[in-house]
Design an enzyme around this catalytic site. Structure first.
Site, PDB file in Angstrom:
ATOM      1  N   ARG A  25       0.825  -1.205   0.000  1.00 39.40           N
ATOM      2  CA  ARG A  25       0.000   0.000   0.000  1.00 39.40           C
ATOM      3  C   ARG A  25       0.866   1.265   0.000  1.00 39.40           C
ATOM      4  NH1 ARG A  25      -2.297   1.429   3.987  1.00 39.40           N
ATOM      5  NH2 ARG A  25      -1.275   0.129   5.542  1.00 39.40           N
ATOM      6  N   LYS A  39      -8.560  -2.520   0.606  1.00 41.04           N
ATOM      7  CA  LYS A  39      -8.485  -1.661   1.785  1.00 41.04           C
ATOM      8  C   LYS A  39      -9.280  -0.370   1.616  1.00 41.04           C
ATOM      9  CE  LYS A  39      -6.153  -4.296   4.513  1.00 41.04           C
ATOM     10  NZ  LYS A  39      -6.887  -4.965   5.633  1.00 41.04           N
ATOM     11  N   HIS A  85     -11.045  -4.724  12.287  1.00 41.01           N
ATOM     12  CA  HIS A  85      -9.940  -5.353  11.567  1.00 41.01           C
ATOM     13  C   HIS A  85      -9.516  -6.569  12.384  1.00 41.01           C
ATOM     14  CE1 HIS A  85      -5.709  -4.929   9.588  1.00 41.01           C
ATOM     15  NE2 HIS A  85      -6.487  -5.745   8.911  1.00 41.01           N
ATOM     16  N   SER A 136       0.472  -7.724  12.299  1.00 40.64           N
ATOM     17  CA  SER A 136       1.275  -8.715  11.587  1.00 40.64           C
ATOM     18  C   SER A 136       2.291  -9.368  12.518  1.00 40.64           C
ATOM     19  CB  SER A 136       2.009  -8.036  10.425  1.00 40.64           C
ATOM     20  OG  SER A 136       2.823  -8.945   9.736  1.00 40.64           O
ATOM     21  N   LYS A 194      -2.430 -14.085  14.394  1.00 39.37           N
ATOM     22  CA  LYS A 194      -3.886 -13.959  14.203  1.00 39.37           C
ATOM     23  C   LYS A 194      -4.426 -15.039  13.264  1.00 39.37           C
ATOM     24  CE  LYS A 194      -5.410 -10.696  11.562  1.00 39.37           C
ATOM     25  NZ  LYS A 194      -5.848  -9.430  10.945  1.00 39.37           N
ATOM     26  N   THR A 195      -3.783 -15.197  12.119  1.00 38.89           N
ATOM     27  CA  THR A 195      -4.254 -16.189  11.147  1.00 38.89           C
ATOM     28  C   THR A 195      -4.070 -17.605  11.678  1.00 38.89           C
ATOM     29  OG1 THR A 195      -3.735 -14.716   9.297  1.00 38.89           O
ATOM     30  CG2 THR A 195      -3.960 -17.049   8.794  1.00 38.89           C
ATOM     31  N   ASP A 232     -10.123 -11.250   8.131  1.00 30.79           N
ATOM     32  CA  ASP A 232      -9.520  -9.916   8.175  1.00 30.79           C
ATOM     33  C   ASP A 232     -10.462  -8.762   8.504  1.00 30.79           C
ATOM     34  OD1 ASP A 232      -7.051  -8.451   7.841  1.00 30.79           O
ATOM     35  OD2 ASP A 232      -7.876  -7.627   5.987  1.00 30.79           O
ATOM     36  N   ARG A 285       1.563 -12.150  -1.705  1.00 29.89           N
ATOM     37  CA  ARG A 285       0.175 -12.302  -1.254  1.00 29.89           C
ATOM     38  C   ARG A 285      -0.587 -13.344  -2.067  1.00 29.89           C
ATOM     39  NH1 ARG A 285      -1.945  -9.544   3.397  1.00 29.89           N
ATOM     40  NH2 ARG A 285      -0.479  -7.871   3.849  1.00 29.89           N
TER      41      ARG A 285
END
Length: 524
Positions: free
Chosen positions: A54, A197, A216, A234, A238-239, A253, A317
């Site tokens: 981004r 996003k 989020h 990050s 979390k994942t 997400d 990604r």
């Protein structure tokens, strides 16, 4: 209908054969146009050139009568005038009008029909259209999609470069959000994540003003409709921790929480692919098949993805429809959350591995959004450094942080939610001295939390941080539960913990008096 909307509609109808194409048709088009390659897994692979992530400094919100008194203006939400937006939009539409073909997707953001946003995406690239088809909610039929009247439209022109001296941008790249005209204008970047996003930012503006919390986070649900939310930046796990084969995945997400419960804002997942392996993350690995998109992932001579290759970027990604996950909940919604888990990778090694939070403490840690950078991860970082991201999603929050925190507090009260802070970072010392928290212990603690078993345990107050920590958890050494006991040098622990507390307090000053009560009741 404004002139700009009419021009966009004319573009959409100019070559309607490319409207609402199937995944197979988009892969064919992207291949024909030489936009990338098809991997052995069936996923379409593309590179994004100069921009592999981004561009936050190139993102602006149009300041007008709609946004002037509602947006939290500043470094994240930079204002731009309507005149600048209109002039640039005209140039972009002229640019797109000169193209032989464009690709149009109509779909939804928000799995709950009462809260969803009808969206349209006009793409210069076929693979970008395949990306949004994977990431947003795809209508059940082509006819349904063609008949959607958009609430918000993304116009994406990666090959159009702005001239900052003329167009009023910071660089050749721009991501402009106009809430009055309900248009997102993107140019100068091929990084597809800007589209994802941008709509998340739009939802973060619209939903809270309807009393709906936008978040989020990842979310899963057990057999008894016991929904759990996982917030974390990050590297916090979390994942990994939300991907539980014994629980259904609502989403990985972006979510909303309305009067019906929790719902996924998206229809797909956008996972980091660096060092991905079937052994470590089998669900994600197997989800990357036909209909998916790989960004900046290198293919070998057999067109097998080399997920360890970071020659283009660390930010490789994978985008894929959530239905590619075996235990995905479809439609992606469930009841009200019973448990919230805030994940942090504390490289200072001073926070407890798990702690129960009061409502005020939950709001404090939600606003703080803490994790840490490790030595060596960035140039000039020689020791652990604290990182704070408001509500675990600072770059995507158009409203003042207190709007999100206040609604979270209300929902915790309304639904008697249990909230836990989980440290997946270090124990026994700082990074380089101590060791990483045992994943087996973390999984056990998180499992007990989301299954409701931890609520019945005995807790004591940690004297350093004022947090409630359990005295014992089956399968976890009792000393691990109290971080100070894991340090050989107790004075060193006290010093490092004090420094971290000071960092929290310093960060919290940016919120001003709007959150003074939260700081007093929930802070360190």
């Amino acid at each position: 209908m404004s002139n700009s909307v009419k021009r966009i509609e004319a573009l959409v109808q100019k070559d309607s054969t490319n409207n609402q194409l199937s995944r197979a048709e988009l892969v064919e088009a992207a291949s024909r146009r030489k936009e990338g390659k098809i991997a052995s897994s069936g996923a379409f692979t593309a590179t994004t050139g100069k921009y592999t992530g981004r561009s936050p400094k190139d993102r602006f919100i149009v300041e007008d009568d709609v946004t002037r008194d509602t947006v939290d203006w500043g470094e994240v939400n930079q204002p731009i005038s309507g005149e600048v937006f209109d002039a640039l939009l005209d140039k972009v539409l002229d640019h797109l009008d000169s193209k032989d073909e464009l690709f149009v997707f109509n779909g939804y953001a928000g799995a709950d029909t009462d809260s969803r946003l009808n969206i349209r995406v006009v793409n210069e690239f076929a693979w970008h259209n395949l990306f949004v088809k994977a990431l947003f909610i795809d209508p059940e039929t082509k006819e349904e999609g063609l008949n959607i009247s958009p609430d918000f439209t993304i116009v994406s022109a990666p090959s159009f470069k702005a001239d900052p001296s003329v167009d009023g941008t910071n660089s050749e790249t721009f991501i402009l959000v106009n809430f009055e005209k309900q248009i997102v204008l993107i140019g100068g970047t091929e990084y597809a994540g800007e589209m994802k996003k941008s709509i998340f930012s739009v939802m973060n503006y619209l939903l809270p003003q309807k009393g709906i919390l936008s978040m989020h986070c990842s979310a899963n649900v057990g057999e008894n409709d016991d929904v759990a939310l996982f917030f974390g930046l990050s590297g916090t796990g979390k994942t990994t921790l939300s991907a539980d084969p014994n629980r259904g995945l609502i989403g990985d997400d972006e979510h909303g929480w309305n009067e019906h419960g929790v719902f996924n804002i998206e229809g797909g997942c956008y996972a980091k692919a660096i060092n991905l392996s079937e052994e470590k993350e089998p669900e994600i690995y197997r989800a990357i098949k036909f209909g998916s998109v790989l960004e900046n992932v290198i293919l070998d001579d057999e067109r097998d993805p080399d997920y360890d290759d970071n020659s283009l970027t660390e930010n490789t990604r994978a985008a894929y429809p959530i239905k590619h996950i075996d235990n995905a909940v479809l439609p992606s919604k469930a009841g009200h959350a019973k448990t919230i888990v805030f994940l942090t990778a504390d490289a200072f090694g001073v926070l407890p591995p798990i702690a129960k939070l009061t409502k005020e403490q939950a709001m404090y840690h939600f606003l703080s959004g803490f994790t840490s950078k490790l030595a060596g991860t960035e140039r000039g970082v020689t020791s652990p450094e604290p990182v704070f991201s408001t509500c675990f999603g600072a770059p995507f929050l158009p409203l003042h942080a207190s709007v999100y925190a206040d609604r979270l507090g209300e929902l915790i009260d309304e639904h008697d939610v249990s909230v836990y802070l989980v440290n997946t970072g270090w124990t026994g010392g700082e990074y380089g001295v101590g060791e990483r928290m045992n994943l087996k212990y973390t999984r056990k603690m998180v499992s007990d939390a989301v299954e409701g078993e931890l609520k019945n345990h005995e807790f004591v107050t940690d004297e350093t941080f004022g947090l409630q920590i359990p005295t014992e958890i089956e399968g976890v050494p009792s000393d691990v539960l109290n971080p100070r006991k894991t340090w050989a040098d107790k004075d060193a622990y006290d010093k490092v913990a004090g420094q971290l507390i000071d960092s929290f307090k310093e960060n919290f000053k940016k919120f001003g008096d709007d959150v003074k009560e939260i700081a007093e009741k929930g802070g360190f």
